[in-house]
Design an enzyme around this catalytic site. Structure first.
Site, PDB file in Angstrom:
ATOM      1  N   LYS A  95       1.995   1.956  -5.151  1.00 33.32           N
ATOM      2  CA  LYS A  95       2.474   1.446  -6.230  1.00 33.32           C
ATOM      3  C   LYS A  95       1.507   1.828  -7.551  1.00 33.32           C
ATOM      4  O   LYS A  95       2.125   2.073  -8.552  1.00 33.32           O
ATOM      5  CB  LYS A  95       2.582   0.026  -6.045  1.00 33.32           C
TER       6      LYS A  95
ATOM      7  N   GLY B 249      -4.537  -4.471  -3.900  1.00 35.02           N
ATOM      8  CA  GLY B 249      -5.489  -3.170  -4.088  1.00 35.02           C
ATOM      9  C   GLY B 249      -4.667  -1.982  -4.703  1.00 35.02           C
ATOM     10  O   GLY B 249      -4.068  -1.541  -3.631  1.00 35.02           O
ATOM     11  N   HIS B 250      -4.560  -1.729  -5.835  1.00 33.00           N
ATOM     12  CA  HIS B 250      -3.767  -0.671  -6.334  1.00 33.00           C
ATOM     13  C   HIS B 250      -4.692   0.397  -6.810  1.00 33.00           C
ATOM     14  O   HIS B 250      -5.524   0.238  -7.667  1.00 33.00           O
ATOM     15  CB  HIS B 250      -2.819  -1.342  -7.543  1.00 33.00           C
TER      16      HIS B 250
ATOM     17  N   GLN C 189       1.739  -6.100  -3.036  1.00 35.68           N
ATOM     18  CA  GLN C 189       2.452  -6.356  -1.734  1.00 35.68           C
ATOM     19  C   GLN C 189       3.662  -5.305  -1.573  1.00 35.68           C
ATOM     20  O   GLN C 189       3.737  -4.633  -2.259  1.00 35.68           O
ATOM     21  CB  GLN C 189       2.505  -7.697  -1.375  1.00 35.68           C
TER      22      GLN C 189
ATOM     23  N   ASP D 206       0.840  -1.274   0.033  1.00 41.87           N
ATOM     24  CA  ASP D 206      -0.015   0.142  -0.197  1.00 41.87           C
ATOM     25  C   ASP D 206       0.806   1.333  -0.232  1.00 41.87           C
ATOM     26  O   ASP D 206       0.381   2.336   0.463  1.00 41.87           O
ATOM     27  CB  ASP D 206      -0.818   0.240   1.075  1.00 41.87           C
TER      28      ASP D 206
ATOM     29  N   THR E 189      -6.008 -11.466   3.704  1.00 40.19           N
ATOM     30  CA  THR E 189      -6.897 -10.903   2.923  1.00 40.19           C
ATOM     31  C   THR E 189      -8.096 -11.842   2.497  1.00 40.19           C
ATOM     32  O   THR E 189      -9.044 -11.337   2.261  1.00 40.19           O
ATOM     33  CB  THR E 189      -6.383 -10.264   1.509  1.00 40.19           C
TER      34      THR E 189
HETATM   35  P1  GDP Z   1      -0.685   0.408  -3.353  1.00 41.37           P
HETATM   36  O1  GDP Z   1      -1.306  -1.040  -3.261  1.00 41.37           O
HETATM   37  O2  GDP Z   1       0.593   0.048  -3.215  1.00 41.37           O
HETATM   38  O3  GDP Z   1      -1.003   0.552  -5.017  1.00 41.37           O
HETATM   39  O4  GDP Z   1      -1.456   1.219  -2.744  1.00 41.37           O
HETATM   40  P2  GDP Z   1      -2.858   1.652  -2.397  1.00 41.37           P
HETATM   41  O5  GDP Z   1      -3.521   1.949  -3.379  1.00 41.37           O
HETATM   42  O6  GDP Z   1      -3.268   0.341  -1.605  1.00 41.37           O
HETATM   43  O7  GDP Z   1      -2.790   2.874  -1.100  1.00 41.37           O
HETATM   44  C1  GDP Z   1      -2.335   4.071  -1.519  1.00 41.37           C
HETATM   45  C2  GDP Z   1      -3.341   5.098  -1.196  1.00 41.37           C
HETATM   46  O8  GDP Z   1      -2.851   6.533  -1.237  1.00 41.37           O
HETATM   47  C3  GDP Z   1      -4.315   5.197  -2.469  1.00 41.37           C
HETATM   48  O9  GDP Z   1      -5.580   5.726  -1.956  1.00 41.37           O
HETATM   49  C4  GDP Z   1      -3.858   6.364  -3.403  1.00 41.37           C
HETATM   50  O10 GDP Z   1      -4.782   6.860  -4.102  1.00 41.37           O
HETATM   51  C5  GDP Z   1      -3.088   7.257  -2.353  1.00 41.37           C
HETATM   52  N1  GDP Z   1      -1.981   7.839  -2.772  1.00 41.37           N
HETATM   53  C6  GDP Z   1      -0.964   7.396  -3.677  1.00 41.37           C
HETATM   54  N2  GDP Z   1       0.004   8.565  -3.563  1.00 41.37           N
HETATM   55  C7  GDP Z   1      -0.654   9.545  -2.863  1.00 41.37           C
HETATM   56  C8  GDP Z   1      -0.097  10.655  -2.380  1.00 41.37           C
HETATM   57  O11 GDP Z   1       1.135  11.295  -2.906  1.00 41.37           O
HETATM   58  N3  GDP Z   1      -0.910  11.670  -1.570  1.00 41.37           N
HETATM   59  C9  GDP Z   1      -1.957  11.147  -0.917  1.00 41.37           C
HETATM   60  N4  GDP Z   1      -2.540  11.759  -0.014  1.00 41.37           N
HETATM   61  N5  GDP Z   1      -2.516  10.046  -1.282  1.00 41.37           N
HETATM   62  C10 GDP Z   1      -1.772   9.137  -2.108  1.00 41.37           C
HETATM   63  P1  IMO Z   2      -0.843  -4.194  -2.232  1.00 41.62           P
HETATM   64  O1  IMO Z   2      -0.559  -4.970  -3.536  1.00 41.62           O
HETATM   65  C1  IMO Z   2      -0.815  -4.532   2.065  1.00 41.62           C
HETATM   66  C2  IMO Z   2      -1.067  -8.701   3.674  1.00 41.62           C
HETATM   67  C3  IMO Z   2      -2.213  -9.107   4.780  1.00 41.62           C
HETATM   68  C4  IMO Z   2      -1.676  -9.960   5.634  1.00 41.62           C
HETATM   69  C5  IMO Z   2      -0.547 -10.584   4.577  1.00 41.62           C
HETATM   70  C6  IMO Z   2      -1.031 -11.962   4.120  1.00 41.62           C
HETATM   71  O2  IMO Z   2      -2.215  -3.715  -2.227  1.00 41.62           O
HETATM   72  O3  IMO Z   2       0.232  -3.397  -1.541  1.00 41.62           O
HETATM   73  P2  IMO Z   2      -2.486 -12.889   2.086  1.00 41.62           P
HETATM   74  O4  IMO Z   2      -3.897 -12.472   1.978  1.00 41.62           O
HETATM   75  O5  IMO Z   2      -1.339 -12.273   1.223  1.00 41.62           O
HETATM   76  O6  IMO Z   2      -2.032 -14.118   2.223  1.00 41.62           O
HETATM   77  O7  IMO Z   2      -2.182 -11.930   3.287  1.00 41.62           O
HETATM   78  O8  IMO Z   2      -0.258  -9.791   3.674  1.00 41.62           O
HETATM   79  N1  IMO Z   2      -1.380  -8.244   2.211  1.00 41.62           N
HETATM   80  C7  IMO Z   2      -1.370  -6.858   2.157  1.00 41.62           C
HETATM   81  N2  IMO Z   2      -1.007  -5.762   2.718  1.00 41.62           N
HETATM   82  N3  IMO Z   2      -0.875  -4.407   0.814  1.00 41.62           N
HETATM   83  C8  IMO Z   2      -1.326  -5.696   0.095  1.00 41.62           C
HETATM   84  O9  IMO Z   2      -1.046  -5.636  -1.313  1.00 41.62           O
HETATM   85  C9  IMO Z   2      -1.423  -6.674   0.651  1.00 41.62           C
HETATM   86  N4  IMO Z   2      -1.657  -8.208   0.116  1.00 41.62           N
HETATM   87  C10 IMO Z   2      -1.441  -9.001   1.318  1.00 41.62           C
HETATM   88  O10 IMO Z   2      -2.945  -8.076   5.106  1.00 41.62           O
HETATM   89  O11 IMO Z   2      -1.279  -9.203   6.584  1.00 41.62           O
HETATM   90 MG    MG Z   3      -2.718  -1.568  -1.803  1.00 41.58          MG
END
Ligand code: GDP
Ligand code: IMO
Ligand code: MG
Length: 425
Positions: A16, A40-41, A224, A13, A129
């Protein structure tokens, strides 16, 4: 020849999705190499939010081809749902989404086993998850997995499903005291996937290598993050694949000699979802809530993310195990209002100072963070587009991270929108 790998440098999270979407404009192909619909991207374009779980984050650029590699575990239901979601948003995936015929499938029994293990084995709960990721990789490594290519041969699929479900039913019934699954119902449901998935299947390794010969630019998108890596993460509180850069080649079928650079995405602070040690976790006692400032709720499960200060011990570890060339630092803007920001520069364990990331959870759980404090900048940064224009205190904070990690920033993100980005160099 150009292949760039993008990896999460913390516990996932990191943002990416935003960074891959941003860089997709300059490339021809984006490929996911591991994980599954546990990811979840998030991508935000003109205020509209798209959350992708399996489809690579390049799909929102109409000229970019997206590929799901053999290292990914694919839940066909989740994939078809995502394709429908994209179509409903006017984004066509036909002819621009390819799936490796070698990728393994997540079956309903994988999800049941994942959830049963988590709920029945409270002492060893990981906080997964619940998407069936662990059990699907177990079957893959145990040489009994079902692959995309098996969907195309009904007899083989039926035979494999019957064998697998017989075994899973024993486990569900005897170990977890759960209901057995109806093998015929699953066979009927999954036999139908052949026609739906067939248009997307490709020999991904051959496609990517041919594309490289044609001079195409490729991004390999990790899901991840480094600390969720099955080998280098906070085991056992990890996912079941290799998100680190080493996993990228095996996950798509490109040789390491083709990799040009590795970019680590890192948040300006730290978050994690699920169980496991987290040295810089802030907890509830602080008088501000980083979770609300950063909107830190899971993009896949909606769970509140645990939040903490930036941890340079982790960042250095991520540089080491991924061979990072540079960082894309995200969510700097989230810290804008704070009076003080902190960076963990080392850990204290039993009176000793540790600067390398411990492999033993027993040690990590008992590490006290050693902080360096910085005055906050208390100015909005979301509208800033060049590094020089950042407030001096923000630059001091970034400089400290750069010095501690000996790694440059190539991107600073100051908001979720594509345009809210500072490109460096
Ligand atoms: P990922 O799994 O690495 O793709 O990240 P996620 O999408 O799960 O979580 C990142 C969250 O931060 C999302 O809601 C993005 O829209 C948000 N985000 C990404 N870059 C920025 C930033 O520079 N500032 C803020 N405020 N939000 C951001
Ligand atoms: P993105 O790509 C954050 C965490 C779960 C749990 C552990 C194992 O959005 O960054 P799993 O379901 O993979 O067996 O769970 O990994 N986890 C994540 N945490 N971002 C993710 O993906 C994750 N995918 C799995 O919360 O701790
Ligand atoms: Mg994510």
């Amino acid at each position: 020849m150009s292949v760039k790998i993008i990896v999460g440098a913390q516990w996932g999270d990191e943002g990416k999705g935003k960074i891959v979407d941003l860089l997709s404009e300059q490339v021809d192909i984006v490929a996911r190499y591991q994980g599954g619909a546990n990811a979840g991207h998030t991508i935000v374009i003109d205020g509209e939010q798209y959350i992708l779980h399996l489809v690579p984050s390049g799909i929102l650029h109409e000229n970019t081809i997206c590929v799901i590699g053999n290292g990914v575990v694919i839940d066909p239901l989740a994939l078809l749902e995502e394709i429908e979601f994209l179509k409903s948003k006017g984004i066509s995936v036909d002819g621009r989404l390819w799936i490796s015929h070698r990728a393994h499938l997540i079956m309903p029994y994988h999800k049941l086993l994942d959830q049963a293990k988590e709920s029945k084995d409270a002492d060893r709960k990981i906080g997964t998850t619940g998407r069936g990721i662990g059990p699907a990789y177990v079957d893959k490594v145990n040489r009994m997995g079902i692959r995309i290519v098996d969907l195309l041969d009904r007899d083989t699929l039926e035979e494999k499903l019957r064998t697998n479900i017989k075994e899973k039913n024993e486990i569900l019934k005897k170990i977890y005291k759960e209901k057995e699954i109806d093998v015929d119902q699953i066979i009927n449901e999954y036999l139908d996937f052949d026609k739906k998935i067939d248009p997307y299947i490709k020999d991904v390794s051959t496609f990517l290598n041919e594309s490289l010969k044609d001079g195409k630019q490729i991004l390999l998108e990790g899901a991840q993050g480094t600390l969720l890596d099955i080998d280098f993460g906070t085991y056992p509180y990890v996912t079941s694949s290799n998100p680190t850069s080493g996993g990228a080649c095996a996950g798509v079928g490109i040789g390491p000699t083709k990799i040009e650079s590795v970019l680590g995405v890192i948040k300006a602070y730290t978050t994690r979802v699920g169980m496991g040690p987290f040295p810089t976790e802030i907890g509830d006692e602080e008088d501000f809530d980083l979770r609300d400032l950063g909107g830190e709720y899971g993009a896949t499960t909606g769970r509140p993310r645990r939040c903490g200060w930036f941890d340079a011990v982790i960042a250095k570890f991520a540089v080491q195990v991924n061979g990072l060339d540079s960082f894309a630092l995200t969510k700097l803007d989230v810290l804008d209002t704070l009076e003080e920001v902190k960076v963990c520069v080392a850990y204290k364990y039993k009176g000793k100072t540790i600067t390398t990331f411990p492999s033993e959870m027993r040690i990590l759980e008992n590490c006290e963070p050693v902080y360096e404090s910085f005055p906050g900048w208390q100015k909005p940064t979301s509208g800033i587009r060049s590094y020089q224009d950042l407030p001096a205190n923000a630059k001091a904070y970034l400089d400290a991270i750069k010095n501690l990690t000996q790694t440059d920033f190539s991107i600073i993100s100051v908001g979720s929108g594509r345009e809210q980005t500072i490109l460096i160099g």
